[in-house]
Design a protein around this motif. Structure first.
Motif, PDB file in Angstrom:
ATOM      1  N   SER A  50      28.880-102.275 -49.170  1.00  0.00           N
ATOM      2  CA  SER A  50      29.346-101.927 -50.517  1.00  0.00           C
ATOM      3  C   SER A  50      30.135-103.071 -51.128  1.00  0.00           C
ATOM      4  O   SER A  50      29.985-103.384 -52.319  1.00  0.00           O
ATOM      5  N   TYR A  51      30.975-103.718 -50.338  1.00  0.00           N
ATOM      6  CA  TYR A  51      31.762-104.846 -50.851  1.00  0.00           C
ATOM      7  C   TYR A  51      30.875-106.047 -51.173  1.00  0.00           C
ATOM      8  O   TYR A  51      31.144-106.782 -52.133  1.00  0.00           O
ATOM      9  N   LEU A  53      27.771-105.807 -52.219  1.00  0.00           N
ATOM     10  CA  LEU A  53      27.122-105.444 -53.478  1.00  0.00           C
ATOM     11  C   LEU A  53      28.097-105.556 -54.653  1.00  0.00           C
ATOM     12  O   LEU A  53      27.717-105.974 -55.753  1.00  0.00           O
ATOM     13  N   LEU A  54      29.365-105.185 -54.418  1.00  0.00           N
ATOM     14  CA  LEU A  54      30.373-105.319 -55.473  1.00  0.00           C
ATOM     15  C   LEU A  54      30.584-106.782 -55.850  1.00  0.00           C
ATOM     16  O   LEU A  54      30.768-107.114 -57.022  1.00  0.00           O
ATOM     17  N   PHE A  57      27.691-107.836 -57.881  1.00  0.00           N
ATOM     18  CA  PHE A  57      27.827-107.261 -59.214  1.00  0.00           C
ATOM     19  C   PHE A  57      28.850-108.032 -60.043  1.00  0.00           C
ATOM     20  O   PHE A  57      28.646-108.261 -61.245  1.00  0.00           O
ATOM     21  N   ALA A  85      24.218-100.269 -61.995  1.00  0.00           N
ATOM     22  CA  ALA A  85      24.871-101.045 -60.930  1.00  0.00           C
ATOM     23  C   ALA A  85      25.796-100.167 -60.110  1.00  0.00           C
ATOM     24  O   ALA A  85      25.875-100.303 -58.877  1.00  0.00           O
ATOM     25  N   TYR A  86      26.507 -99.249 -60.769  1.00  0.00           N
ATOM     26  CA  TYR A  86      27.420 -98.379 -60.019  1.00  0.00           C
ATOM     27  C   TYR A  86      26.659 -97.492 -59.038  1.00  0.00           C
ATOM     28  O   TYR A  86      27.056 -97.351 -57.874  1.00  0.00           O
ATOM     29  N   VAL A  89      25.606 -99.529 -56.041  1.00  0.00           N
ATOM     30  CA  VAL A  89      26.717 -99.794 -55.127  1.00  0.00           C
ATOM     31  C   VAL A  89      27.123 -98.540 -54.371  1.00  0.00           C
ATOM     32  O   VAL A  89      27.453 -98.590 -53.181  1.00  0.00           O
ATOM     33  N   ALA A  90      27.088 -97.376 -55.036  1.00  0.00           N
ATOM     34  CA  ALA A  90      27.576 -96.137 -54.428  1.00  0.00           C
ATOM     35  C   ALA A  90      26.567 -95.486 -53.484  1.00  0.00           C
ATOM     36  O   ALA A  90      26.962 -94.774 -52.553  1.00  0.00           O
ATOM     37  N   SER A 135      34.906 -95.548 -54.245  1.00  0.00           N
ATOM     38  CA  SER A 135      33.913 -96.504 -54.735  1.00  0.00           C
ATOM     39  C   SER A 135      34.016 -96.669 -56.251  1.00  0.00           C
ATOM     40  O   SER A 135      33.862 -97.769 -56.768  1.00  0.00           O
ATOM     41  N   THR A 138      37.126 -98.859 -57.016  1.00  0.00           N
ATOM     42  CA  THR A 138      36.884-100.262 -56.668  1.00  0.00           C
ATOM     43  C   THR A 138      35.892-100.892 -57.647  1.00  0.00           C
ATOM     44  O   THR A 138      36.058-102.037 -58.073  1.00  0.00           O
ATOM     45  N   PHE A 139      34.866-100.135 -58.019  1.00  0.00           N
ATOM     46  CA  PHE A 139      33.872-100.642 -58.970  1.00  0.00           C
ATOM     47  C   PHE A 139      34.525-100.940 -60.322  1.00  0.00           C
ATOM     48  O   PHE A 139      34.279-101.999 -60.914  1.00  0.00           O
TER      49      PHE A 139
END
Length: 353
Positions: A50-51, A53-54, A57, A85-86, A89-90, A135, A138-139
């Motif tokens: 996830s990080y 991908l963040l 992004f 995008a969210y 990531v999620a 998530s 953080t996003f």
């Protein structure tokens, strides 16, 4: 010796920031100080992905989405990309990385963590998941950070352009060639013992006073600006002869109106610079039309053979003036320039405050 690249520290900061960001799930993992390998733990791998991908992004948003969509007035498409995008990531980490055997959910009241029992035995570890609330927070944090950094970059760029325009403006405040030509004309008048010599000196003195005392202000009265233009033209007429057809007309009332100093003069000065040659027939037409909310400047001159230093060519002077107008009157001016083999025409319309 070559100077260091000023952009290098910026790239180093981005690299260090990226490494620091993706190290957050590593150092915050409860298994960081244990003998277990972190990448054997499914919840950790999901969070780590996830990080990653963040981070991807963040750079996509900073380098492409914001400049190409958001700041290009394509906000609907931009927000569609953000929502997509969210969800990527999620959901992608949970889809790609399945839970290992031994992961036991806590009772519903303790939904903030999961209990993980290693398949090979050992202690139980609490692994914080990348849940919906976590998530999303953080996003949004990454989204806002990218926006603030891009805004700061744009402000720095605008400030640099402003400084360039101001430097060009200061250099153009007193044209040395105009000053030398005017002094030569005044000197010729004094040799002839002309009655026009004292008036010419007074006009030149008034112009220099205006440049020194008024040009540093954001706004001056339109009356003073028009008076400066009149004095400039009067001094330029000293070197005119019968070969030059000249017309200067002002319509409207300047009372109660203001304008940025020395806004009109560059185009008028350009007409005299390229439109007068004693050996050629030339034509200069200048018209200033003042209405309730606008001022229109129309300048037309025939192009004659003149010698102009390379650092004072028309292209650079016009570009400097364009930048200054864009800074002083954003969305409040319209500049149209037409040029052919024989004539150069400028139409400038400014909405006055």
């Amino acid at each position: 010796m070559q100077l260091p690249n000023k952009k290098t520290p910026v790239y180093i900061l981005y690299i260090l920031g990226s490494l620091l960001f993706i190290s957050i799930p590593v150092f915050s993992s409860p298994d960081f100080n244990t003998a277990r390998h972190l990448f054997d733990v499914a919840p950790f791998k999901r969070i780590f992905l996830s990080y990653i991908l963040l981070l991807l992004f963040f750079y996509a948003n900073y380098l492409f989405l914001l400049p190409k969509l958001y700041f290009s007035k394509k906000q609907f498409l931009y927000f569609c990309c953000i929502i997509t995008a969210y969800f990527v990531v999620a959901t992608v980490p949970a889809i790609l990385i399945h839970s290992q055997t031994g992961q036991m959910p806590l009772p519903p009241g303790d939904a903030g963590a999961v209990m993980f029992m290693p398949t090979g035995g050992g202690p139980i570890a609490n692994i914080p998941p990348m849940g919906q609330n976590s998530s999303l927070f953080t996003f949004l944090l990454v989204l806002v950070l990218g926006y603030l950094l891009k805004i700061n970059q744009r402000l720095v760029h605008i400030q640099n352009e402003k400084l360039k325009a101001e430097v060009a403006y200061l250099k153009a405040q007193i044209n040395p060639h105009f000053l030398f030509n005017t002094l030569n004309s005044v000197y010729a008048l004094t040799l002839e013992k002309s009655d026009a010599a004292p008036q010419a000196v007074l006009k030149l003195s008034s112009m220099m006073r205006y440049v020194v005392t008024e040009s540093s202000r954001d706004q001056v009265s339109l009356e003073k600006e028009i008076e400066y233009v009149k004095n400039f033209i009067s001094l330029q007429q000293l070197r005119m002869d019968s070969a030059t057809a000249f017309s200067f007309v002002i319509t409207g009332n300047p009372l109660g109106k203001s304008i940025s100093p020395l806004t009109l003069i560059p185009f008028i000065e350009n007409a005299f610079k390229y439109g007068i040659n004693p050996e050629e027939k030339s034509d200069i037409e200048i018209k200033i039309d003042i209405t309730a909310h606008d001022i229109a400047l129309n300048v037309k001159n025939s192009k004659v053979s003149v010698q102009v230093p390379s650092d004072e060519k028309t292209e650079q002077g016009i570009e400097n003036t364009r930048q200054r107008l864009a800074y002083l009157y954003p969305n409040k001016h319209n500049l149209i320039i037409f040029e052919d083999e024989n004539t150069f025409t400028v139409n400038l319309l400014i909405t006055l405050e």
